[in-house]
Design an enzyme around this catalytic site. Structure first.
Site, PDB file in Angstrom:
ATOM      1  N   CYS A   1       0.888  -1.126   0.196  1.00  0.00           N
ATOM      2  CA  CYS A   1      -0.329  -0.135   0.201  1.00  0.00           C
ATOM      3  C   CYS A   1       0.900   1.415  -0.589  1.00  0.00           C
ATOM      4  CB  CYS A   1      -0.498  -0.020   1.603  1.00  0.00           C
ATOM      5  SG  CYS A   1      -1.343   2.102   0.965  1.00  0.00           S
TER       6      CYS A   1
ATOM      7  N   CYS B   1      -0.306   4.283   2.197  1.00  0.00           N
ATOM      8  CA  CYS B   1      -0.725   4.455   3.817  1.00  0.00           C
ATOM      9  C   CYS B   1      -0.048   2.513   4.640  1.00  0.00           C
ATOM     10  CB  CYS B   1      -1.828   4.516   4.187  1.00  0.00           C
ATOM     11  SG  CYS B   1      -3.359   3.650   3.854  1.00  0.00           S
ATOM     12  N   SER B   2      -1.361   1.990   5.229  1.00  0.00           N
ATOM     13  CA  SER B   2      -1.037   0.448   4.720  1.00  0.00           C
ATOM     14  C   SER B   2      -3.005  -0.089   5.292  1.00  0.00           C
ATOM     15  CB  SER B   2      -0.768   0.215   6.252  1.00  0.00           C
ATOM     16  OG  SER B   2      -1.587   0.657   7.228  1.00  0.00           O
ATOM     17  N   CYS B   3      -3.343  -0.217   4.096  1.00  0.00           N
ATOM     18  CA  CYS B   3      -4.395  -0.815   3.785  1.00  0.00           C
ATOM     19  C   CYS B   3      -4.074  -2.432   3.482  1.00  0.00           C
ATOM     20  CB  CYS B   3      -4.995  -0.386   2.094  1.00  0.00           C
ATOM     21  SG  CYS B   3      -5.848   1.603   2.775  1.00  0.00           S
TER      22      CYS B   3
END
Length: 203
Positions: free
Chosen positions: A107, A110-112
């Protein structure tokens, strides 16, 4: 007489675990967090949500061609039936590794990450270094994870977003014919479903 504004009893301890416990106690005492709800969240992510869910799905895909085709075509109805649908997993896409293609997920914003299937993302997945480098030099990043690929293998990088999250279906290890889905699931690692690892040859 000067007033000492330091209050050691209110300072957070240095140890991260103790800091978390202190914050938890503070929030509970102020009535901002329901202890029962907190326990339920911890129980869910410790025992109900995690890579074992994704591993079960991958093992069934290895064992059942019809199920595999459904998951590669439109997994969401099946995931809903399996109760593996929820926050951070509203729309999933499964991508399959083959002899000629290796997939890896990132991602970049961000950190999906697909929480219902893989649990909470590892720290390195959220790091700036991983997010930036895997797009530019995926083979170098894979090498650092111990994943060596033939030169003619195509590496595809999938960028997860808030709308769509990806899960890699690793190749089934050799000599696993006849194993139960439970035994196969034990071969499926979290990293193999991100693309930064292979399924385990042995357990």
């Amino acid at each position: 007489m000067p007033h000492d504004h330091s209050h050691p009893q209110t300072e957070l301890p240095a140890d991260p675990v103790l800091r978390v416990k202190a914050l938890e106690t503070l929030l509970v005492n102020k009535g901002l967090v329901d202890p029962a709800a907190l326990d339920e969240i911890i129980e869910t992510y410790a025992h109900k949500v995690g890579p074992q869910n994704g591993a079960k799905v991958v093992a069934k895909m290895w064992s059942d061609p019809g199920f595999r085709d459904a998951m590669l075509t439109d997994p969401m109805p099946v995931l809903r039936d399996m109760d593996l649908y929820g926050r951070q997993g509203e729309h999933m896409v499964f991508v399959e590794n083959t002899d000629t293609v290796h997939n890896i997920v990132v991602c970049t914003l961000c950190s999906c990450y697909p929480w219902p299937l893989l649990g909470i993302p590892p720290g390195w997945y959220k790091s700036d270094a991983y997010r930036a480098r895997v797009v530019r030099e995926p083979r170098a990043v894979l090498q650092e994870f111990g994943v060596s690929l033939p030169e003619d293998t195509v590496v595809r990088v999938w960028d997860s977003t808030a709308e769509t999250r990806y899960l890699v279906v690793p190749q089934r290890p050799a000599h696993t014919e006849g194993l139960s889905e439970e035994d196969l699931a034990a071969r499926v690692t979290r990293d193999s479903m991100i693309g930064t690892g292979f399924a385990a040859e042995t357990v």
